[in-house]
Design an enzyme around this catalytic site. Structure first.
Site, mmCIF file in Angstrom:
data_model
loop_
_atom_site.group_PDB
_atom_site.id
_atom_site.type_symbol
_atom_site.label_atom_id
_atom_site.label_comp_id
_atom_site.label_asym_id
_atom_site.label_seq_id
_atom_site.Cartn_x
_atom_site.Cartn_y
_atom_site.Cartn_z
ATOM 1 N N HIS A 103 4.909 3.624 2.071
ATOM 2 C CA HIS A 103 5.421 2.697 3.091
ATOM 3 C C HIS A 103 6.898 2.330 2.906
ATOM 4 O O HIS A 103 7.291 1.167 3.034
ATOM 5 C CB HIS A 103 4.573 1.425 3.113
ATOM 6 C CG HIS A 103 3.171 1.626 3.633
ATOM 7 N ND1 HIS A 103 2.846 2.581 4.561
ATOM 8 C CD2 HIS A 103 2.003 0.973 3.349
ATOM 9 C CE1 HIS A 103 1.537 2.507 4.830
ATOM 10 N NE2 HIS A 103 1.008 1.554 4.108
ATOM 11 N N HIS A 173 1.678 -2.308 10.672
ATOM 12 C CA HIS A 173 0.562 -2.392 9.721
ATOM 13 C C HIS A 173 -0.283 -3.652 9.961
ATOM 14 O O HIS A 173 -0.671 -4.345 9.026
ATOM 15 C CB HIS A 173 1.122 -2.377 8.295
ATOM 16 C CG HIS A 173 0.188 -1.823 7.274
ATOM 17 N ND1 HIS A 173 -0.972 -2.454 6.901
ATOM 18 C CD2 HIS A 173 0.240 -0.684 6.559
ATOM 19 C CE1 HIS A 173 -1.580 -1.738 5.973
ATOM 20 N NE2 HIS A 173 -0.864 -0.646 5.756
ATOM 21 N N GLU A 310 -3.009 2.629 12.097
ATOM 22 C CA GLU A 310 -1.566 2.865 11.970
ATOM 23 C C GLU A 310 -1.242 4.204 12.615
ATOM 24 O O GLU A 310 -1.624 5.246 12.094
ATOM 25 C CB GLU A 310 -1.174 2.887 10.488
ATOM 26 C CG GLU A 310 -1.537 1.636 9.747
ATOM 27 C CD GLU A 310 -1.795 1.915 8.264
ATOM 28 O OE1 GLU A 310 -0.889 2.384 7.570
ATOM 29 O OE2 GLU A 310 -2.931 1.677 7.808
HETATM 30 C C1 BGC Z 1 -2.703 2.814 3.164
HETATM 31 C C2 BGC Z 1 -3.518 2.273 2.031
HETATM 32 C C3 BGC Z 1 -2.704 1.232 1.344
HETATM 33 C C4 BGC Z 1 -2.381 0.161 2.325
HETATM 34 C C5 BGC Z 1 -1.483 -0.878 1.704
HETATM 35 C C6 BGC Z 1 -2.446 1.704 4.100
HETATM 36 O O1 BGC Z 1 -1.658 2.149 5.155
HETATM 37 O O2 BGC Z 1 -3.328 3.879 3.826
HETATM 38 O O3 BGC Z 1 -3.857 3.287 1.123
HETATM 39 O O4 BGC Z 1 -3.361 0.695 0.256
HETATM 40 O O5 BGC Z 1 -1.730 0.697 3.429
HETATM 41 O O6 BGC Z 1 -1.787 -2.094 2.147
#
Ligand code: BGC
Length: 343
Positions: A103, A173, A310
């Protein structure tokens, strides 16, 4: 449109909150991380239900590490081994998820204060300048994200342009709970995902490079399933991730605004449809939520208290030539739209 001071960061920068409204749908967005802090839609009786997880204070947003409600960039999801090559050059990124990059890194777009470019009763346009080299990514990237309420929908439009070839994969998210953000686990929701294929991963959630048919597996959600019926499956992919945390290839043409997923709560009668122009969608069942910090109005967000949808490019695309590329050329405009609609 209402705006107010939400908080002040340790460096003195101020964070504003904007409240948007259109008919019976309303949302609150803060300039820190471009975070969607609440999204209120009517239930089957017409009463308002806040369907996204969030926090009451800026301090809590800084404490949490689950990207709750935030805009994600430059690269949503994971890049294996925290490096990628573009042209002749290899770029190193920070490893913030084991040996991998997640991310956008330690100070991704979720932790930056966005500027407001335009605001009205039903829309907010945010902008962010990400300088060349930030978090290891090449190119000065100028990003615009517009949240807009239209009819019973939240429309999120993303665009970006860089002065050098770079990676770009933006998403939001939000963790949804259509029974209400404070109603506990989402096991009783039903969901279907419009995808014949998904991208299996290794134990670290890095795609192994296959684009695999969902047939005869619990990854087949072309017909609605109850989340609780599948989420504890012994199927290796689900077992490794502690629930769903995978990328599905949305049927249809990339670039067309098409249906990606439909989720429903029988508690409230709320149905949410997700449409997007993006190649794929991560369905994540909040496997790592741990109740900390305490959420809005004292809510405790434990494991599986929300799910994410997402919309994105495929995870780890820079390492797989069979995945659609997630790079943009210098001056090329990156653009996509995702619509969450409620009924
Ligand atoms: C991911 C997860 C991750 C989370 C973090 C998601 O987009 O796929 O693996 O732990 O984000 O909060």
């Amino acid at each position: 449109m209402k705006s107010s001071l939400f908080g002040v960061l340790p460096d003195g920068s101020t964070v504003e909150e904007y409240t948007l409204q259109s008919g019976k749908i309303a949302c609150k967005i803060i300039t820190y991380g471009g975070i969607l802090r609440s999204l209120t839609v009517p239930n089957e009786c017409g009463d308002p239900v806040d369907v996204v997880l969030g926090f009451d204070s800026l301090e809590d947003y800084q404490k949490q590490d689950k990207y709750i409600g935030a805009l994600i960039g430059r690269y949503a999801n994971r890049i294996g081994r925290s490096e990628f090559t573009l042209g002749e050059q290899t770029y190193s990124l920070c490893s913030n998820d084991g040996q991998n990059h997640l991310h956008g890194g330690l100070c991704g777009f979720d932790k930056q204060v966005w500027s407001v470019k335009a605001a009205a009763d039903d829309m907010l346009e945010l902008t962010l300048h990400s300088p060349d080299g930030q978090e290891g990514y090449p190119g000065n990237l100028q990003v615009n994200v517009t949240y807009r309420l239209v009819d019973q929908s939240l429309v999120i439009s993303y665009s970006a342009v860089s002065d050098r070839d770079t990676l770009c994969n933006l998403t939001n998210h939000a963790y949804f709970n259509l029974s209400g953000h404070d109603s506990g686990i989402v096991d009783d929701h039903t969901i279907n995902i419009c995808a014949d294929y998904y991208t299996p991963t290794d134990k670290q959630s890095i795609p192994v490079g296959l684009i695999q048919a969902v047939d005869d597996t619990p990854m087949d959600m072309r017909a609605p399933i109850r989340i609780g019926d599948n989420v504890n499956s012994a199927y290796e992919q689900i077992h490794w991730a502690g629930g769903y945390d995978h990328n599905w290839v949305i049927s249809g043409e990339i670039g067309d605004l098409r249906l990606a997923a439909v989720a429903h709560s029988s508690d409230t009668g709320i149905t949410m449809k997700t449409h997007t122009t993006q190649p794929s969608i991560q369905f994540y069942t909040g496997n790592y939520l741990d109740g900390c910090p305490i959420g809005k109005n004292g809510a405790k967000y434990g494991k599986r208290s929300g799910f994410c949808l997402e919309t994105q490019c495929y995870p780890d695309a820079p390492h797989h030539t069979n995945f659609p590329p997630a790079m943009i050329k210098a001056s090329e405009v990156y653009h996509h739209v995702t619509v969450y609609s409620f009924g």
